[in-house]
Design a protein around this motif. Sequence first.
Motif, PDB file in Angstrom:
ATOM      1  N   GLY A  24      20.978  77.267 117.469  1.00 21.42           N
ATOM      2  CA  GLY A  24      22.979  76.326 118.132  1.00 21.42           C
ATOM      3  C   GLY A  24      23.039  75.093 117.041  1.00 21.42           C
ATOM      4  N   PRO A  25      23.538  74.473 117.196  1.00 17.11           N
ATOM      5  CA  PRO A  25      24.581  73.120 116.263  1.00 17.11           C
ATOM      6  C   PRO A  25      23.770  72.717 115.510  1.00 17.11           C
ATOM      7  N   ARG A  26      24.062  72.496 114.218  1.00 16.69           N
ATOM      8  CA  ARG A  26      22.524  72.049 113.414  1.00 16.69           C
ATOM      9  C   ARG A  26      22.668  70.697 114.703  1.00 16.69           C
ATOM     10  N   VAL A  27      21.687  69.849 114.411  1.00 17.25           N
ATOM     11  CA  VAL A  27      21.079  69.043 114.965  1.00 17.25           C
ATOM     12  C   VAL A  27      20.992  67.420 113.989  1.00 17.25           C
ATOM     13  N   THR A  28      21.582  66.100 114.094  1.00 20.52           N
ATOM     14  CA  THR A  28      21.521  65.215 113.088  1.00 20.52           C
ATOM     15  C   THR A  28      19.970  63.767 114.341  1.00 20.52           C
ATOM     16  N   THR A  29      19.433  62.872 113.343  1.00 15.13           N
ATOM     17  CA  THR A  29      18.641  62.318 114.491  1.00 15.13           C
ATOM     18  C   THR A  29      19.551  61.495 115.055  1.00 15.13           C
ATOM     19  N   GLY A  30      20.935  61.573 113.830  1.00 10.91           N
ATOM     20  CA  GLY A  30      22.482  60.344 115.156  1.00 10.91           C
ATOM     21  C   GLY A  30      22.647  61.047 116.618  1.00 10.91           C
ATOM     22  N   VAL A  43      14.927  57.035 115.973  1.00  4.97           N
ATOM     23  CA  VAL A  43      14.359  58.516 116.304  1.00  4.97           C
ATOM     24  C   VAL A  43      13.875  58.567 114.345  1.00  4.97           C
ATOM     25  N   ALA A  44      14.505  58.093 114.014  1.00 10.40           N
ATOM     26  CA  ALA A  44      14.400  58.755 112.729  1.00 10.40           C
ATOM     27  C   ALA A  44      12.571  58.500 111.846  1.00 10.40           C
ATOM     28  N   LYS A  45      12.393  57.919 112.385  1.00  6.90           N
ATOM     29  CA  LYS A  45      10.723  57.058 112.102  1.00  6.90           C
ATOM     30  C   LYS A  45      10.271  58.580 112.827  1.00  6.90           C
ATOM     31  N   ALA A  46      10.578  58.493 114.176  1.00  8.86           N
ATOM     32  CA  ALA A  46      10.237  59.507 115.267  1.00  8.86           C
ATOM     33  C   ALA A  46       9.559  61.406 114.139  1.00  8.86           C
ATOM     34  N   VAL A  47      11.034  61.382 114.352  1.00  2.77           N
ATOM     35  CA  VAL A  47      11.560  62.990 113.637  1.00  2.77           C
ATOM     36  C   VAL A  47      10.586  62.684 112.019  1.00  2.77           C
ATOM     37  N   THR A  48      10.748  61.724 111.398  1.00  3.62           N
ATOM     38  CA  THR A  48       9.343  61.715 109.994  1.00  3.62           C
ATOM     39  C   THR A  48       8.194  61.739 110.645  1.00  3.62           C
ATOM     40  N   ARG A  49       7.447  60.909 111.657  1.00  5.20           N
ATOM     41  CA  ARG A  49       6.026  61.632 111.918  1.00  5.20           C
ATOM     42  C   ARG A  49       6.265  63.086 112.317  1.00  5.20           C
ATOM     43  N   LEU A  50       6.793  63.754 112.893  1.00  2.71           N
ATOM     44  CA  LEU A  50       6.758  64.880 113.343  1.00  2.71           C
ATOM     45  C   LEU A  50       7.388  65.957 111.482  1.00  2.71           C
ATOM     46  N   VAL A  51       8.151  65.552 111.600  1.00  5.61           N
ATOM     47  CA  VAL A  51       8.101  66.752 109.730  1.00  5.61           C
ATOM     48  C   VAL A  51       6.523  66.646 108.971  1.00  5.61           C
ATOM     49  N   GLU A  52       5.976  65.658 109.706  1.00  7.44           N
ATOM     50  CA  GLU A  52       4.572  65.442 108.496  1.00  7.44           C
ATOM     51  C   GLU A  52       3.138  65.934 109.601  1.00  7.44           C
ATOM     52  N   LEU A  53       4.260  65.794 110.965  1.00 16.13           N
ATOM     53  CA  LEU A  53       2.948  66.823 111.634  1.00 16.13           C
ATOM     54  C   LEU A  53       3.220  68.818 111.023  1.00 16.13           C
ATOM     55  N   ALA A  58      13.333  69.127 108.396  1.00 14.15           N
ATOM     56  CA  ALA A  58      15.057  68.470 107.768  1.00 14.15           C
ATOM     57  C   ALA A  58      14.777  68.861 106.539  1.00 14.15           C
ATOM     58  N   GLN A  59      16.845  69.212 106.811  1.00 10.05           N
ATOM     59  CA  GLN A  59      17.429  69.561 105.590  1.00 10.05           C
ATOM     60  C   GLN A  59      18.195  68.749 105.468  1.00 10.05           C
ATOM     61  N   ARG A  60      18.027  67.895 104.502  1.00  6.16           N
ATOM     62  CA  ARG A  60      19.369  67.601 103.945  1.00  6.16           C
ATOM     63  C   ARG A  60      19.983  67.746 103.476  1.00  6.16           C
ATOM     64  N   GLY A  61      21.841  67.361 103.211  1.00  6.12           N
ATOM     65  CA  GLY A  61      22.502  67.542 102.383  1.00  6.12           C
ATOM     66  C   GLY A  61      23.863  68.322 103.563  1.00  6.12           C
ATOM     67  N   ARG A  62      24.150  68.427 103.375  1.00  9.12           N
ATOM     68  CA  ARG A  62      26.190  69.061 104.295  1.00  9.12           C
ATOM     69  C   ARG A  62      26.094  69.321 105.139  1.00  9.12           C
ATOM     70  N   THR A  63      24.438  70.905 105.393  1.00 10.61           N
ATOM     71  CA  THR A  63      24.685  72.328 106.149  1.00 10.61           C
ATOM     72  C   THR A  63      23.577  71.460 106.412  1.00 10.61           C
ATOM     73  N   GLY A  64      23.198  70.036 106.878  1.00  2.00           N
ATOM     74  CA  GLY A  64      21.785  69.515 106.501  1.00  2.00           C
ATOM     75  C   GLY A  64      21.384  69.338 108.606  1.00  2.00           C
ATOM     76  N   GLY A  65      20.508  69.025 108.516  1.00  2.00           N
ATOM     77  CA  GLY A  65      19.952  68.036 110.041  1.00  2.00           C
ATOM     78  C   GLY A  65      18.227  68.979 110.434  1.00  2.00           C
ATOM     79  N   ILE A 141      23.026  69.341 123.187  1.00  2.14           N
ATOM     80  CA  ILE A 141      23.651  68.490 121.938  1.00  2.14           C
ATOM     81  C   ILE A 141      24.825  69.529 120.796  1.00  2.14           C
ATOM     82  N   SER A 142      26.051  68.753 121.124  1.00  2.00           N
ATOM     83  CA  SER A 142      27.453  69.418 120.840  1.00  2.00           C
ATOM     84  C   SER A 142      27.516  69.728 119.058  1.00  2.00           C
ATOM     85  N   ALA A 143      27.363  70.307 118.540  1.00  6.38           N
ATOM     86  CA  ALA A 143      28.006  70.526 117.056  1.00  6.38           C
ATOM     87  C   ALA A 143      28.816  69.037 116.672  1.00  6.38           C
TER      88      ALA A 143
END
Length: 146
Positions: A24-30, A43-53, A58-65, A141-143
């Motif tokens: 699907g489309p890339r998804v951001t914390t926003g 949401v970012a704090k929760a996502v950070t914990r999910l990444v740790e688990l 999470a991928q940074r940058g223009r094509t990130g999400g 979530i729409s792109a």
Amino acid sequence: MQLTRFSDLALRAMMLLSAVGPDGPRVTTGAIAVKVNASEHHVAKAVTRLVELGCVRAQRGRTGGIFLTDTGRSIPVGCLIRLLEGDREVVDCAGEHPCPLIAGCRLRRALAAAKEAFYRELDEYTIDELAASPTIPLTIISAPTP
């Protein structure tokens, strides 16, 4: 038992990521924050914990999400909540003002058994099962706009 807002946001984020699917489309914390009516910071704090688990990548940058991992798709929900919530007791009998009945109380044991039954029931489900269509068709979530 009541989940913390942190765990609630983490579960909702994972369900939204599951609903979008791997292609699907890339998804951001926003974007997730808007969908779950929460601040992007929370949401970012929760996502950070999910990444740790290892449940979310999470991928940074223009094509990130953020993307749900195979672990995130298949983890039993009860196990995930245990990891997010920690092993807190339902009632804090030995807290700042300890209960005078603690030595002979059976309620504490009954509440511990009820908590385990709660987790055991949730272990019957995975995030993908909870987010499967048509359960949450309106949450896609729409792109994001460039």
